[in-house]
Write a protein that holds these residues in place. Structure first.
Motif, mmCIF file in Angstrom:
data_model
loop_
_atom_site.group_PDB
_atom_site.id
_atom_site.type_symbol
_atom_site.label_atom_id
_atom_site.label_comp_id
_atom_site.label_asym_id
_atom_site.label_seq_id
_atom_site.Cartn_x
_atom_site.Cartn_y
_atom_site.Cartn_z
ATOM 1 N N PRO A 208 0.832 -1.208 0.000
ATOM 2 C CA PRO A 208 0.000 0.000 0.000
ATOM 3 C C PRO A 208 0.863 1.254 0.000
ATOM 4 C CG PRO A 208 -0.784 -1.568 1.634
ATOM 5 C CD PRO A 208 0.544 -2.080 1.164
ATOM 6 N N LEU A 209 0.399 2.276 -0.724
ATOM 7 C CA LEU A 209 1.159 3.520 -0.815
ATOM 8 C C LEU A 209 0.237 4.719 -0.601
ATOM 9 C CD1 LEU A 209 3.424 2.826 -3.936
ATOM 10 C CD2 LEU A 209 4.163 2.933 -1.549
ATOM 11 N N PRO A 210 0.747 5.806 0.014
ATOM 12 C CA PRO A 210 -0.049 7.027 0.172
ATOM 13 C C PRO A 210 -0.371 7.635 -1.195
ATOM 14 C CG PRO A 210 1.899 7.063 1.591
ATOM 15 C CD PRO A 210 2.081 5.918 0.652
ATOM 16 N N LEU A 211 -1.600 8.066 -1.351
ATOM 17 C CA LEU A 211 -2.035 8.682 -2.597
ATOM 18 C C LEU A 211 -1.665 10.161 -2.576
ATOM 19 C CD1 LEU A 211 -3.547 8.421 -5.275
ATOM 20 C CD2 LEU A 211 -5.693 8.732 -4.030
ATOM 21 N N ARG A 212 -0.798 10.578 -3.489
ATOM 22 C CA ARG A 212 -0.301 11.956 -3.514
ATOM 23 C C ARG A 212 -1.123 12.876 -4.404
ATOM 24 N NH1 ARG A 212 2.175 11.577 1.127
ATOM 25 N NH2 ARG A 212 4.100 10.344 1.111
ATOM 26 N N LYS A 213 -1.547 12.366 -5.569
ATOM 27 C CA LYS A 213 -2.313 13.183 -6.511
ATOM 28 C C LYS A 213 -3.284 12.296 -7.289
ATOM 29 C CE LYS A 213 1.364 16.603 -7.389
ATOM 30 N NZ LYS A 213 2.238 17.210 -8.420
ATOM 31 N N ILE A 214 -4.357 12.924 -7.745
ATOM 32 C CA ILE A 214 -5.317 12.258 -8.618
ATOM 33 C C ILE A 214 -5.459 13.100 -9.877
ATOM 34 C CG2 ILE A 214 -7.724 11.537 -8.927
ATOM 35 C CD1 ILE A 214 -7.869 11.121 -5.895
ATOM 36 N N TYR A 215 -5.346 12.452 -11.032
ATOM 37 C CA TYR A 215 -5.533 13.131 -12.311
ATOM 38 C C TYR A 215 -6.747 12.544 -13.022
ATOM 39 C CZ TYR A 215 -0.757 14.834 -11.652
ATOM 40 O OH TYR A 215 0.374 15.426 -11.150
ATOM 41 N N ILE A 216 -7.642 13.406 -13.477
ATOM 42 C CA ILE A 216 -8.793 12.993 -14.275
ATOM 43 C C ILE A 216 -8.405 13.147 -15.740
ATOM 44 C CG2 ILE A 216 -11.247 13.300 -14.704
ATOM 45 C CD1 ILE A 216 -10.594 12.667 -11.781
ATOM 46 N N LEU A 217 -8.477 12.071 -16.514
ATOM 47 C CA LEU A 217 -8.138 12.124 -17.933
ATOM 48 C C LEU A 217 -9.406 12.323 -18.750
ATOM 49 C CD1 LEU A 217 -5.570 9.183 -18.248
ATOM 50 C CD2 LEU A 217 -5.208 11.532 -17.445
ATOM 51 N N ASP A 218 -9.356 13.304 -19.660
ATOM 52 C CA ASP A 218 -10.520 13.568 -20.509
ATOM 53 C C ASP A 218 -10.041 14.090 -21.850
ATOM 54 O OD1 ASP A 218 -13.139 13.684 -21.275
ATOM 55 O OD2 ASP A 218 -13.789 15.024 -19.670
ATOM 56 N N ARG A 219 -10.938 14.100 -22.820
ATOM 57 C CA ARG A 219 -10.637 14.590 -24.164
ATOM 58 C C ARG A 219 -11.512 15.799 -24.487
ATOM 59 N NH1 ARG A 219 -7.724 10.860 -27.288
ATOM 60 N NH2 ARG A 219 -7.630 8.742 -26.401
ATOM 61 N N SER A 220 -11.037 16.641 -25.403
ATOM 62 C CA SER A 220 -11.808 17.814 -25.822
ATOM 63 C C SER A 220 -11.509 18.120 -27.283
ATOM 64 C CB SER A 220 -11.452 19.029 -24.957
ATOM 65 O OG SER A 220 -12.058 20.199 -25.465
ATOM 66 N N GLU A 221 -12.582 18.372 -28.062
ATOM 67 C CA GLU A 221 -12.403 18.738 -29.472
ATOM 68 C C GLU A 221 -11.721 20.089 -29.615
ATOM 69 O OE1 GLU A 221 -16.169 18.607 -31.380
ATOM 70 O OE2 GLU A 221 -16.413 16.423 -31.169
ATOM 71 N N LYS A 222 -11.805 20.928 -28.571
ATOM 72 C CA LYS A 222 -11.235 22.276 -28.639
ATOM 73 C C LYS A 222 -9.720 22.282 -28.448
ATOM 74 C CE LYS A 222 -15.466 24.336 -26.759
ATOM 75 N NZ LYS A 222 -16.037 25.167 -25.645
ATOM 76 N N GLU A 223 -9.200 21.218 -27.824
ATOM 77 C CA GLU A 223 -7.779 21.211 -27.485
ATOM 78 C C GLU A 223 -6.914 20.840 -28.692
ATOM 79 O OE1 GLU A 223 -6.747 22.314 -24.630
ATOM 80 O OE2 GLU A 223 -8.802 22.493 -23.869
ATOM 81 N N LYS A 224 -5.808 21.569 -28.842
ATOM 82 C CA LYS A 224 -4.819 21.236 -29.866
ATOM 83 C C LYS A 224 -3.599 20.567 -29.247
ATOM 84 C CE LYS A 224 -6.221 24.957 -32.990
ATOM 85 N NZ LYS A 224 -5.782 26.162 -33.748
ATOM 86 N N GLY A 225 -3.465 20.724 -27.945
ATOM 87 C CA GLY A 225 -2.372 20.091 -27.228
ATOM 88 C C GLY A 225 -2.891 19.519 -25.926
ATOM 89 N N PHE A 226 -2.006 19.381 -24.964
ATOM 90 C CA PHE A 226 -2.399 18.882 -23.648
ATOM 91 C C PHE A 226 -2.500 20.051 -22.675
ATOM 92 C CE2 PHE A 226 -1.835 14.845 -25.378
ATOM 93 C CZ PHE A 226 -0.577 14.738 -25.959
#
Length: 306
Positions: A208-226
């Motif tokens: 078991p490890l401490p959770l440091r960060k959570i990232y939500i992954l999603d897509r968008s037609e408006k985005e040209k990059g990350f």
């Protein structure tokens, strides 16, 4: 009986589940095969059903019924002519999710990467967001994987701990070809899918490890990059709720209030951010480059509130 350990729980099982790490510890959960005469009476639609305040039924057509009592006992009633692969698949998926809910953990739909000496980070997202492909790329770059598909979070005082999951990552054949991984000899995740189970070997983080960060992954037609976005406390809560594994079980087991409080406490303890990516034009390797820069504190922080 077979003895395994998964998501911080010790399992004693009459059903052999070769994918799981073995243990000699006293069981928290027992899995047994029931007699046909003892199976729940009546016809149940596929899904979860509440039989009593402490007993849940998960029914899967042509596979079987799984009766979960109090989060500590599972009785499996296989259907006639069942496929053993599918029987184990739903045992490790939906039934495991139900057991985690009943035992007060928060199962999130995502992958978890270990950070050497710094705990772990979780990547949440709906199916098709590239969570497993991202995990596989980071593993090739030297990271270890704590869990694939289910991120089981347990509150321990002022810490949020992620419990180790199944020591494999599930990859579609096109992702394996892109990563130049040979599928020969690998097990299928599902008989009708070209998705394979890639064993983690020494890339498995087994503690078991401490959770440091959570990232939500999603897509968008408006985005040209990350783009990395910071979330408000309310948005953090809503995303943890939205990305809860088998969220529908929460209402069925009567734990809406407990689930709300658990999401709130984890959002208070762990930063939750969103990473938006374009629908096309960028490769998984480029996405992994962006993520790795963020993990190392090098990514430009665009989209911050205010």
């Amino acid at each position: 009986m077979h003895a395994y350990r998964i998501y911080g729980l010790n399992i004693s099982s009459e059903i052999e589940i070769p994918d799981l790490p073995e243990t000699t510890e006293k069981p928290d959960v027992t899995i047994q095969v029931g007699q046909p005469a003892d199976a729940p009476s009546g016809s149940y639609a596929p899904g979860a059903h509440r039989l009593s305040p402490s007993t849940m039924l998960f029914s899967m057509r042509d596979v079987g019924n799984y009766v979960v009592e109090g989060g500590s006992k599972v009785t499996v009633f296989p259907a006639a002519g069942y496929d053993p692969l599918l029987l184990r698949l739903f045992l490790l998926g939906s039934v495991s999710g139900m057991i985690l809910h009943l035992n007060g953990l928060l199962p999130l739909h995502g992958n978890v990467i270990a950070l050497d000496g710094e705990g772990c980070v979780a990547f949440l997202g709906h199916s098709g967001m590239g969570k497993s492909t991202l995990a596989a790329i980071l593993m090739k770059r030297g990271y270890r994987l704590l869990s694939d598909d289910i991120c089981a979070v347990k509150l321990d005082g002022d810490k949020s701990l992620v419990m180790p999951g199944i020591p494999h990552v599930r990859l579609w054949i096109d992702a394996m070809q892109m990563l130049r991984i040979d599928s020969s000899g690998l097990k299928l995740h599902h008989p009708s899918e070209e998705k394979f189970l890639l064993p983690l070997g020494d890339r498995y983080a087994k503690d078991p490890l401490p959770l440091r960060k959570i990232y939500i992954l999603d897509r968008s037609e408006k985005e040209k990059g990350f783009r990395l976005e910071f979330l408000s406390p309310l948005e953090m809560m809503n995303n943890l709720r939205k990305h809860t594994y088998r969220l529908g079980f929460v209402k069925r087991i009567g734990r809406i209030g407990e689930h709300f409080s658990l999401c709130g406490e984890i959002a208070r303890l762990v930063p939750v951010k969103m990473i938006l990516r374009p629908n096309a034009g960028r490769s998984p390797e480029q996405f992994a480059d962006f993520v790795e820069r963020e993990l190392n504190g090098l990514s430009p922080l665009m989209g911050a509130p205010g």
